[in-house]
Design a protein around this motif. Structure first.
Motif, PDB file in Angstrom:
ATOM      1  N   SER A 228      10.409  17.501   6.135  1.00  0.00           N
ATOM      2  CA  SER A 228       9.183  17.744   6.881  1.00  0.00           C
ATOM      3  C   SER A 228       9.493  18.572   8.020  1.00  0.00           C
ATOM      4  O   SER A 228      10.674  18.819   8.558  1.00  0.00           O
ATOM      5  CB  SER A 228       8.826  16.157   7.554  1.00  0.00           C
ATOM      6  N   ILE A 229       8.524  19.498   8.452  1.00  0.00           N
ATOM      7  CA  ILE A 229       8.696  20.198   9.677  1.00  0.00           C
ATOM      8  C   ILE A 229       8.116  19.268  10.594  1.00  0.00           C
ATOM      9  O   ILE A 229       6.919  19.113  10.753  1.00  0.00           O
ATOM     10  CB  ILE A 229       8.014  21.467   9.730  1.00  0.00           C
ATOM     11  N   THR A 230       8.818  18.886  11.742  1.00  0.00           N
ATOM     12  CA  THR A 230       8.407  17.798  12.769  1.00  0.00           C
ATOM     13  C   THR A 230       7.099  18.470  13.281  1.00  0.00           C
ATOM     14  O   THR A 230       6.835  19.619  13.371  1.00  0.00           O
ATOM     15  CB  THR A 230       9.414  17.823  13.838  1.00  0.00           C
TER      16      THR A 230
ATOM     17  N   TRP B  74      19.983  33.632   6.494  1.00  0.00           N
ATOM     18  CA  TRP B  74      19.041  32.318   6.880  1.00  0.00           C
ATOM     19  C   TRP B  74      19.802  31.798   7.995  1.00  0.00           C
ATOM     20  O   TRP B  74      20.990  31.269   8.539  1.00  0.00           O
ATOM     21  CB  TRP B  74      19.249  31.424   5.586  1.00  0.00           C
ATOM     22  N   SER B  75      18.848  31.164   8.724  1.00  0.00           N
ATOM     23  CA  SER B  75      19.157  30.182  10.058  1.00  0.00           C
ATOM     24  C   SER B  75      18.643  29.033   9.766  1.00  0.00           C
ATOM     25  O   SER B  75      17.542  28.804   9.364  1.00  0.00           O
ATOM     26  CB  SER B  75      18.853  30.804  11.274  1.00  0.00           C
ATOM     27  N   PHE B  76      19.440  27.920  10.251  1.00  0.00           N
ATOM     28  CA  PHE B  76      19.299  26.557  10.207  1.00  0.00           C
ATOM     29  C   PHE B  76      18.095  26.218  11.105  1.00  0.00           C
ATOM     30  O   PHE B  76      17.970  26.354  12.373  1.00  0.00           O
ATOM     31  CB  PHE B  76      20.221  25.718  10.437  1.00  0.00           C
ATOM     32  N   VAL B  77      16.887  25.384  10.707  1.00  0.00           N
ATOM     33  CA  VAL B  77      16.114  25.026  11.837  1.00  0.00           C
ATOM     34  C   VAL B  77      15.953  23.583  12.104  1.00  0.00           C
ATOM     35  O   VAL B  77      16.134  23.484  13.071  1.00  0.00           O
ATOM     36  CB  VAL B  77      14.555  25.293  11.319  1.00  0.00           C
ATOM     37  N   GLN B  78      15.967  22.811  11.038  1.00  0.00           N
ATOM     38  CA  GLN B  78      16.215  21.514  11.240  1.00  0.00           C
ATOM     39  C   GLN B  78      16.709  21.010   9.621  1.00  0.00           C
ATOM     40  O   GLN B  78      16.607  21.711   8.730  1.00  0.00           O
ATOM     41  CB  GLN B  78      15.118  20.662  11.664  1.00  0.00           C
TER      42      GLN B  78
END
Lengths: 215, 188
Positions: free
Chosen positions: A139-141, A108-112
């Motif tokens: 939220s996904i910006t 898994w990689s961090f997105v926000q």
């Protein structure tokens, strides 16, 4: 509950014609696992394929002795058909077939904050496919796209532009779309995402984040 | 070269033959099916850009899959032509595009089954095929062209649009309109 947001007809047709890229095909097959309505659409499109095959001008083939051909083939070992592993009912088989480990052991990689992504496939057309996990309320910006983006909800839900998306619902976005996804407050959300091209965050912070995450 | 069986048989005849082959494993009957479909598969594969020898080899391989899987053919779900089409299509994807063909699996615990059908809604697959053929013939030419190219050219819709000098949006909307004319045939 049956899905409310479906695959566009032109994409169903490309899936039936066998011209869709691999990542988009996985997403389509995963939605079809959950959606009788779209399965009926694919059945109609495949019937078109059958009708066109029936009507095509036949190409001459060399004469072969079919019975002897079958004897030869029967003597050879018949390939054992690959049966899909039994899933846990959460991930449709077309998705779990691309996973060699369980969800927790994926990379898994961090997105926000509250948003993680695990890549499962980059196909021959350059499209990326993976699982996206968001925390309740995350939220996904707001972001735009340089290509097509498809999102299929697998558990939980989110809202976007006043519409709700739950298990089985498919959302598509392209160059002309800018949107913000907000995870429902009552639980985490897991979705299968396909991205072609690059995501264009519209906020400065997201722009900076992109340098670090390559998302 | 064999004489070409170019006449199109009444729908249902090939489905009945395939069911018969599955039950009896009769090689002579399979030879009839082979004579009818192998030249059509070869033509389909050549339209997709395969050379004659390669297309013939793949068509034989596809017919072998038909022979091995005949028991799984269900005439209530698809006509013989449609079922055989999906076999040659999948083989093409596997052999020429070198990618996996993701498909749903009705034994998957995540699979959501069809709602029960009312008896008056059920349509025999051969009946469906006949109506699909009629609907195809009735499509406006501009829609029929993009549908044919979608099935016969191994190309994404973007490339088909470029070849026809049309915007991609126009090709997509023509395909959607065509699909909407075909989909109600399923009683959905």
């Amino acid at each position: 509950m049956l899905p409310n947001h479906h695959i566009d007809e032109d994409m169903l047709l490309a899936y039936a014609a066998g011209t869709l890229g691999e990542a988009a095909s996985v997403l389509t097959a995963a939605h079809l696992s959950l959606c009788p309505h779209c399965r009926a659409g694919v059945a109609a499109a495949e019937a078109v394929g059958g009708a066109l095959l029936e009507d095509i001008a036949p190409a001459p083939v060399s004469e072969i002795n079919v019975a002897a051909f079958l004897d030869r083939m029967d003597a050879a070992e018949a390939p054992t058909s690959q049966k899909t592993a039994r899933g846990d009912g959460l991930l449709p088989a077309p998705v779990s077939n691309y996973m060699s480990s369980d969800m927790k052991s994926l990379k898994w990689s961090f997105v926000q904050p509250g948003v993680r992504f695990a890549e499962l496939l980059v196909d021959g057309t350059g499209a990326r496919m993976g699982l996206m996990h968001t925390q309740p309320g995350a939220s996904i910006t707001p972001h735009g796209h340089s290509g097509e983006e498809l999102t299929l909800v697998l558990s939980g839900g989110y809202s976007c532009n006043g519409q709700g998306y739950r298990r089985g619902d498919l959302q598509s976005a392209d160059e002309s779309t800018t949107h913000e996804l907000t995870t429902d407050l009552d639980g985490e959300c897991l979705s299968l995402v396909m991205i072609r091209g690059r995501i264009r965050p519209t906020r400065w912070i997201a722009r900076i984040l992109r340098h670090f995450t390559d998302f | 070269m064999v004489t070409l069986v170019s006449k199109v048989l009444p729908p249902g005849e090939m489905s009945a033959l395939l069911v018969d082959i599955a039950a009896t494993r009769d090689r002579q009957k399979f030879a009839q099916l082979f004579e009818y479909y192998a030249p059509r598969m070869k033509a389909y594969l050549m339209r997709q850009g395969t050379d004659s020898a390669g297309a013939e080899e793949l068509a034989q391989e596809a017919m072998l899959i038909v022979w091995r899987k005949a028991e799984s053919f269900d005439p209530a779900k698809a006509s013989a032509a449609t079922w055989i089409y999906t076999i040659v299509r999948n083989l093409r994807i596997d052999a020429l595009r070198k990618m996996r063909r993701p498909e749903f699996d009705i034994d998957d615990p995540a699979f959501v089954p069809d709602p029960p059908q009312r008896p008056d809604e059920a349509m025999v697959s051969d009946q469906l095929e006949r109506r699909v053929k009629e609907a195809l013939r009735a499509l406006p030419e501009e829609q029929a062209v993009v549908v044919r190219l979608s099935f016969f050219d191994d190309k994404p819709h973007g490339e088909i649009a470029a070849e026809l000098s049309l915007p991609l949006g126009t090709v997509k909307s023509r395909l959607r309109l065509a699909m909407r004319r075909l989909q109600p045939l399923l009683g959905d």
